[in-house]
Design a protein around this motif. Sequence first.
Motif, PDB file in Angstrom:
ATOM      1  N   SER A  47      32.486  89.410  35.151  1.00  0.00           N
ATOM      2  CA  SER A  47      31.497  88.347  34.993  1.00  0.00           C
ATOM      3  C   SER A  47      30.421  88.771  34.003  1.00  0.00           C
ATOM      4  O   SER A  47      29.981  89.931  33.993  1.00  0.00           O
ATOM      5  CB  SER A  47      30.855  88.038  36.355  1.00  0.00           C
ATOM      6  OG  SER A  47      29.595  87.437  36.202  1.00  0.00           O
ATOM      7  N   SER A  48      29.995  87.841  33.166  1.00  0.00           N
ATOM      8  CA  SER A  48      28.915  88.116  32.221  1.00  0.00           C
ATOM      9  C   SER A  48      27.648  88.564  32.946  1.00  0.00           C
ATOM     10  O   SER A  48      26.918  89.437  32.475  1.00  0.00           O
ATOM     11  CB  SER A  48      28.613  86.874  31.388  1.00  0.00           C
ATOM     12  OG  SER A  48      29.778  86.302  30.865  1.00  0.00           O
ATOM     13  N   ASP A 108      34.518  89.904  29.269  1.00  0.00           N
ATOM     14  CA  ASP A 108      33.705  89.041  30.118  1.00  0.00           C
ATOM     15  C   ASP A 108      34.355  87.661  30.137  1.00  0.00           C
ATOM     16  O   ASP A 108      34.808  87.164  29.113  1.00  0.00           O
ATOM     17  CB  ASP A 108      32.252  88.989  29.649  1.00  0.00           C
ATOM     18  CG  ASP A 108      32.100  88.557  28.199  1.00  0.00           C
ATOM     19  OD1 ASP A 108      33.109  88.535  27.470  1.00  0.00           O
ATOM     20  OD2 ASP A 108      30.970  88.253  27.783  1.00  0.00           O
ATOM     21  N   ASN A 109      34.401  87.066  31.314  1.00  0.00           N
ATOM     22  CA  ASN A 109      35.058  85.759  31.458  1.00  0.00           C
ATOM     23  C   ASN A 109      34.077  84.647  31.811  1.00  0.00           C
ATOM     24  O   ASN A 109      34.466  83.585  32.264  1.00  0.00           O
ATOM     25  CB  ASN A 109      36.176  85.830  32.507  1.00  0.00           C
ATOM     26  CG  ASN A 109      35.670  86.112  33.906  1.00  0.00           C
ATOM     27  OD1 ASN A 109      34.587  86.675  34.073  1.00  0.00           O
ATOM     28  ND2 ASN A 109      36.446  85.755  34.914  1.00  0.00           N
ATOM     29  N   TYR A 113      22.232  80.416  34.529  1.00  0.00           N
ATOM     30  CA  TYR A 113      23.233  81.047  35.382  1.00  0.00           C
ATOM     31  C   TYR A 113      22.553  82.279  35.973  1.00  0.00           C
ATOM     32  O   TYR A 113      21.856  83.012  35.273  1.00  0.00           O
ATOM     33  CB  TYR A 113      24.458  81.474  34.589  1.00  0.00           C
ATOM     34  CG  TYR A 113      25.157  80.351  33.863  1.00  0.00           C
ATOM     35  CD1 TYR A 113      25.794  79.325  34.565  1.00  0.00           C
ATOM     36  CD2 TYR A 113      25.205  80.329  32.468  1.00  0.00           C
ATOM     37  CE1 TYR A 113      26.443  78.303  33.895  1.00  0.00           C
ATOM     38  CE2 TYR A 113      25.853  79.307  31.795  1.00  0.00           C
ATOM     39  CZ  TYR A 113      26.469  78.296  32.515  1.00  0.00           C
ATOM     40  OH  TYR A 113      27.114  77.285  31.844  1.00  0.00           O
ATOM     41  N   TYR A 117      27.157  83.553  42.914  1.00  0.00           N
ATOM     42  CA  TYR A 117      26.606  83.181  41.616  1.00  0.00           C
ATOM     43  C   TYR A 117      26.009  81.788  41.710  1.00  0.00           C
ATOM     44  O   TYR A 117      26.473  80.941  42.473  1.00  0.00           O
ATOM     45  CB  TYR A 117      27.691  83.204  40.545  1.00  0.00           C
ATOM     46  CG  TYR A 117      28.184  84.593  40.206  1.00  0.00           C
ATOM     47  CD1 TYR A 117      27.313  85.558  39.723  1.00  0.00           C
ATOM     48  CD2 TYR A 117      29.522  84.935  40.357  1.00  0.00           C
ATOM     49  CE1 TYR A 117      27.756  86.836  39.415  1.00  0.00           C
ATOM     50  CE2 TYR A 117      29.984  86.204  40.043  1.00  0.00           C
ATOM     51  CZ  TYR A 117      29.089  87.146  39.570  1.00  0.00           C
ATOM     52  OH  TYR A 117      29.534  88.406  39.259  1.00  0.00           O
ATOM     53  N   GLU A 137      27.521  90.120  35.854  1.00  0.00           N
ATOM     54  CA  GLU A 137      27.722  91.484  36.345  1.00  0.00           C
ATOM     55  C   GLU A 137      27.594  92.483  35.206  1.00  0.00           C
ATOM     56  O   GLU A 137      26.998  93.556  35.365  1.00  0.00           O
ATOM     57  CB  GLU A 137      29.097  91.598  37.005  1.00  0.00           C
ATOM     58  CG  GLU A 137      29.342  92.936  37.685  1.00  0.00           C
ATOM     59  CD  GLU A 137      30.651  92.972  38.445  1.00  0.00           C
ATOM     60  OE1 GLU A 137      30.883  93.954  39.176  1.00  0.00           O
ATOM     61  OE2 GLU A 137      31.452  92.018  38.325  1.00  0.00           O
ATOM     62  N   GLY A 193      22.741  85.680  38.888  1.00  0.00           N
ATOM     63  CA  GLY A 193      23.426  86.549  39.833  1.00  0.00           C
ATOM     64  C   GLY A 193      22.488  87.636  40.302  1.00  0.00           C
ATOM     65  O   GLY A 193      21.782  88.245  39.483  1.00  0.00           O
ATOM     66  N   SER A 210      30.829  85.911  25.403  1.00  0.00           N
ATOM     67  CA  SER A 210      30.235  84.783  26.133  1.00  0.00           C
ATOM     68  C   SER A 210      28.833  84.426  25.648  1.00  0.00           C
ATOM     69  O   SER A 210      28.275  83.414  26.057  1.00  0.00           O
ATOM     70  CB  SER A 210      30.186  85.091  27.634  1.00  0.00           C
ATOM     71  OG  SER A 210      29.339  86.185  27.888  1.00  0.00           O
ATOM     72  N   MET A 230      35.328  81.885  33.938  1.00  0.00           N
ATOM     73  CA  MET A 230      34.393  81.514  34.996  1.00  0.00           C
ATOM     74  C   MET A 230      33.304  80.663  34.360  1.00  0.00           C
ATOM     75  O   MET A 230      32.460  81.169  33.625  1.00  0.00           O
ATOM     76  CB  MET A 230      33.772  82.756  35.642  1.00  0.00           C
ATOM     77  CG  MET A 230      32.734  82.428  36.716  1.00  0.00           C
ATOM     78  SD  MET A 230      31.735  83.862  37.200  1.00  0.00           S
ATOM     79  CE  MET A 230      32.980  84.886  37.961  1.00  0.00           C
TER      80      MET A 230
END
Length: 220
Positions: A94-95, A63-64, A121, A135, A97, A123, A9, A205
């Motif tokens: 998640s990237s 990672d999505n 982005y 997020y 996370e 988190g 990602s 995501m």
Amino acid sequence: MLILGISTSSNIASVALSKDAECIKELNINNNKTHSETLLPLINKLLSETNIKLQDINLIACDNGPGSFTGIRIGISTVKAIAESLNIPVIAVSSLEGLAYNIHDSECICSLIDARNNQVYCGLFDSNHTLIGNYMADDINTILPVINQNKDILFVGDGAVAHKGLLNINNFRSDNLLHAKNINLCAFNKFSKGEILSADSILPMYLRKSQAERMRNLNG
């Protein structure tokens, strides 16, 4: 359990092989080539250097997103193909996370990924790497008041580096890369909780529309 982890990602392609929660080996590359050119050779190199066959893998983690739209699609497509051929489960991380797993000694972790044009982005995670709230994808100045509600926060990610002047300079970590070994660690924890996907159910995501989609909407 042998876990193959893939992270695509960001600009860096990262792959790792882990046995349960312990990383056996990780390889990273950033040579200005696309992930479509580098990912499969990097996986083959990882397997060769660890003397592990693809058929020995029990779980694939990736990672999505959020992050590079193209990179995410390449990574997920590769994972789907491998998982379907081997008939093994997949865990999506998640990237944001995955970045949070760079830090293990803070009550509050803020992962920030640079989305360009002052956008990030974001988190927030507690000491157990559990997401706090939702997020976020927005202008850094809009997100700052939300971040500042939390004390003793540690920042990680290229978004934190890009906006260092707006954040507490003393609360940064030097390692801001998204590591496949941390994707694996997070995936192992999720697997232990039964959070498993099949290859055909893994989805990206994005958190926001691509630049092409945004431009199309403006011109429409």
